[in-house]
Design a protein around this motif. Structure first.
Motif, mmCIF file in Angstrom:
data_model
loop_
_atom_site.group_PDB
_atom_site.id
_atom_site.type_symbol
_atom_site.label_atom_id
_atom_site.label_comp_id
_atom_site.label_asym_id
_atom_site.label_seq_id
_atom_site.Cartn_x
_atom_site.Cartn_y
_atom_site.Cartn_z
ATOM 1 N N THR A 9 -13.149 -27.973 13.764
ATOM 2 C CA THR A 9 -11.764 -28.366 14.029
ATOM 3 C C THR A 9 -11.627 -29.883 14.032
ATOM 4 O OG1 THR A 9 -11.347 -26.370 15.337
ATOM 5 C CG2 THR A 9 -9.886 -28.249 15.709
ATOM 6 N N ALA A 10 -12.602 -30.572 14.602
ATOM 7 C CA ALA A 10 -12.544 -32.039 14.637
ATOM 8 C C ALA A 10 -12.560 -32.615 13.230
ATOM 9 C CB ALA A 10 -13.713 -32.588 15.453
ATOM 10 N N GLU A 11 -13.405 -32.069 12.363
ATOM 11 C CA GLU A 11 -13.465 -32.544 10.975
ATOM 12 C C GLU A 11 -12.181 -32.222 10.230
ATOM 13 O OE1 GLU A 11 -18.319 -32.291 10.333
ATOM 14 O OE2 GLU A 11 -17.034 -30.625 9.687
ATOM 15 N N ALA A 54 -9.760 -34.976 8.579
ATOM 16 C CA ALA A 54 -9.408 -34.872 7.161
ATOM 17 C C ALA A 54 -7.897 -34.957 6.956
ATOM 18 C CB ALA A 54 -9.944 -33.567 6.582
ATOM 19 N N LEU A 55 -7.142 -34.259 7.787
ATOM 20 C CA LEU A 55 -5.684 -34.297 7.658
ATOM 21 C C LEU A 55 -5.136 -35.678 7.996
ATOM 22 C CD1 LEU A 55 -4.713 -30.807 9.155
ATOM 23 C CD2 LEU A 55 -4.756 -31.480 6.747
ATOM 24 N N LEU A 79 -7.692 -20.567 7.724
ATOM 25 C CA LEU A 79 -6.432 -20.242 8.392
ATOM 26 C C LEU A 79 -6.025 -21.344 9.368
ATOM 27 C CD1 LEU A 79 -6.861 -16.427 9.180
ATOM 28 C CD2 LEU A 79 -5.395 -17.462 7.434
ATOM 29 N N GLU A 80 -7.001 -21.890 10.077
ATOM 30 C CA GLU A 80 -6.723 -22.971 11.012
ATOM 31 C C GLU A 80 -6.183 -24.197 10.272
ATOM 32 O OE1 GLU A 80 -9.016 -25.725 14.382
ATOM 33 O OE2 GLU A 80 -10.060 -24.010 13.460
ATOM 34 N N ALA A 81 -6.762 -24.467 9.097
ATOM 35 C CA ALA A 81 -6.329 -25.620 8.302
ATOM 36 C C ALA A 81 -4.892 -25.453 7.833
ATOM 37 C CB ALA A 81 -7.257 -25.804 7.108
ATOM 38 N N VAL A 82 -4.547 -24.246 7.389
ATOM 39 C CA VAL A 82 -3.176 -23.986 6.943
ATOM 40 C C VAL A 82 -2.199 -24.206 8.097
ATOM 41 C CG1 VAL A 82 -1.578 -22.230 6.094
ATOM 42 C CG2 VAL A 82 -3.863 -22.400 5.098
ATOM 43 N N LYS A 83 -2.514 -23.648 9.246
ATOM 44 C CA LYS A 83 -1.629 -23.776 10.409
ATOM 45 C C LYS A 83 -1.507 -25.232 10.860
ATOM 46 C CE LYS A 83 -2.709 -19.120 12.104
ATOM 47 N NZ LYS A 83 -3.456 -18.337 13.133
ATOM 48 N N ALA A 84 -2.625 -25.944 10.869
ATOM 49 C CA ALA A 84 -2.605 -27.340 11.323
ATOM 50 C C ALA A 84 -1.807 -28.224 10.368
ATOM 51 C CB ALA A 84 -4.033 -27.861 11.445
ATOM 52 N N ALA A 85 -1.974 -28.010 9.076
ATOM 53 C CA ALA A 85 -1.219 -28.794 8.091
ATOM 54 C C ALA A 85 0.262 -28.478 8.182
ATOM 55 C CB ALA A 85 -1.749 -28.515 6.688
#
Length: 471
Positions: A165-167, A171-172, A196-202
């Motif tokens: 999650t930190a990376e 990255a974002l 899925l976490e990346a999609v939600k965070a973005a």
């Protein structure tokens, strides 16, 4: 008395001239195509000031504008410039100049905007994007993802590799500092849960997200997470099986892998299940870019190896070498494998009308450029539009996928129509593309950011690229 009348008439003439509004370019007469409705309005004039359309009006009303340049439209067909919504600049810094030659190729083929879906020369692409926007570099408007997100030890070069999650957050942050136009996430080694976490965070950051989809996830999972678009039909074709969740679970456990996944989909694809999945996709606002072109080249490579394509004269030798990986792979196929890849391509592509029926926003993109064998920047979009029609869309729907849906996806309001206030990106055609989609290739002139390129200027762009490659 006669002298007084002449004086009045003279004054009226002066007033008429002074009432004329200044314009940089007037194109008339033309038949204007409304890509949203398919309506064609004849005897029109397009009035341009700087990079914006001032008016699209009758020939009579066009007299109120005084232009520094006029162009005879010859009663030809005018429509907004085309968009290639999925292409790639790449191949490393040593191929930067060869990539830069994509820009005139796109303009010469009526494409006034492109969406770069990442590779390994993001710094150059971001620079070209800004130079085009400032007017110091001639080319289509560029929208780019910058480097894409992947897992550790991805096969792709230039990725931002993440495993925590930190990376992901780092990255974002980095992508936002680059001012990228959207985020690209692919499925080579990234963990499904981190995807899925990346999609939600973005999405929480207000970013647009395009992606390949890990087969261990269902289409519903990624659309519910907020994925903005699925790139390539194969990832939505999988959602057409009766129980995609069970298939994804088997893939996650390693029970089904490799080519057996597609064999399972072939055997279990169900139109009713597909429509249900695609309607959910549409309801969530997730678009799809089919990218039919590359699949067609590779599926039918036994019938045409493209080694003698005249268009290769416009593609740098270094970029042509990046084609070899895919070519070597398909050349190993025996007759059974060749028949299988053709069946697979035809079955995947046949879902295009189902997506249209379900209300999914379809975007026209080629996958052209670096790496993707004989999938050409420029002419490739015309091939893509023709394939979209071949597999069931109308010419109007195919044009909407390029001209309307692509800017809509990127939240760009100044495109999609020839109307006052819209960007002066215009394609002038000798024949009606609504009657035959191949008529998009019959280009007489292109206007890019208000600047006119007639047929002679377009040919000069092509000749310069050819000469550069010859050297």
């Amino acid at each position: 008395m006669k002298k007084n009348i002449l004086t009045v008439l003279s004054l009226l003439g002066v007033m008429t001239v002074s009432a004329q509004q200044p314009a940089d370019l007037v194109i008339s007469p033309v038949k204007v195509i409304d890509i949203k409705t398919g309506k064609i309005t004849p005897d029109q004039a397009i009035i341009i000031r700087h990079d914006t359309i001032l008016a699209v009006t009758s020939l009579q009303r066009a007299r109120q504008y005084k232009a520094t340049q006029t162009f005879d439209g010859g009663n030809q067909y005018a429509m907004p410039g085309l968009w290639d919504n999925h292409m790639h600049f790449g191949g490393g810094d040593t191929l930067a100049d060869e990539n830069k030659n994509f820009l005139p190729l796109y303009l010469a083929h009526g494409i006034t905007a492109v969406r770069d879906c990442s590779a390994d020369i993001s710094a150059q692409v971001l620079k070209w994007r800004d130079e085009v926007n400032k007017g110091s570099l001639q080319g289509p408007t560029i929208f780019t993802s910058g480097p894409k997100l992947e897992g550790y030890k991805s096969v792709w070069l230039g990725d931002i590799e993440i495993g925590t999650t930190a990376e992901l957050n780092h990255a974002l942050d980095s992508l936002q500092r680059m001012h990228v136009d959207f985020v690209k996430i692919t499925d080579n080694t990234i963990k499904p849960e981190l995807y899925l976490e990346a999609v939600k965070a973005a999405r929480q950051r207000g970013m647009i997200i395009s992606g390949h989809v890990p087969y261990a996830l269902t289409l519903q999972q990624v659309t519910d997470a907020g994925l903005s678009s699925v790139e390539h039909l194969s990832y939505v074709w999988k959602a057409g099986v009766k129980d995609e969740a069970a298939l994804s679970h088997s893939i996650a456990n390693g029970d089904i892998k490799g080519r057996d996944i597609n064999r399972y989909i072939l055997a279990h694809f169900d139109t009713t299940a597909a429509l249900k999945a695609y309607r959910h996709m549409a309801a969530k606002g997730t678009a799809v870019t089919p990218t039919l072109s590359l699949g067609q080249v590779l599926a039918y490579f036994d019938q045409d190896d493209h080694a003698h394509d005249p268009y290769l004269a416009y593609i740098g030798k270094g970029l042509q070498k990046t084609y070899e990986m895919r070519v070597k792979r398909v050349m190993k196929d025996d007759s059974a494998a060749i028949a299988y890849r053709k069946e697979l391509y035809e079955k995947e592509s046949a879902i295009l009308p189902l997506l249209q029926k379900a209300g999914v926003m379809i975007m026209a993109g080629t996958d052209a450029g670096y790496l993707n064998s004989f999938d050409y920047p420029g002419i490739g979009l015309h091939r893509e539009l023709a394939l979209m029609v071949h597999f069931g869309l109308t010419p109007l729907q195919a044009l909407q996928a390029s001209v309307i849906n692509s800017p809509l996806f990127l939240h760009q309001q100044g495109y999609g129509a020839l109307a006052a206030g819209k960007k002066a990106d215009i394609l002038l055609l000798r024949a009606n593309p609504l009657e035959d989609i191949l008529n998009t290739e019959k280009i007489n002139a292109v206007v890019t950011k208000g600047r006119l390129l007639d047929r002679s200027a377009l040919d000069q762009l092509l000749n310069k690229v050819k000469a550069d490659n010859a050297r």
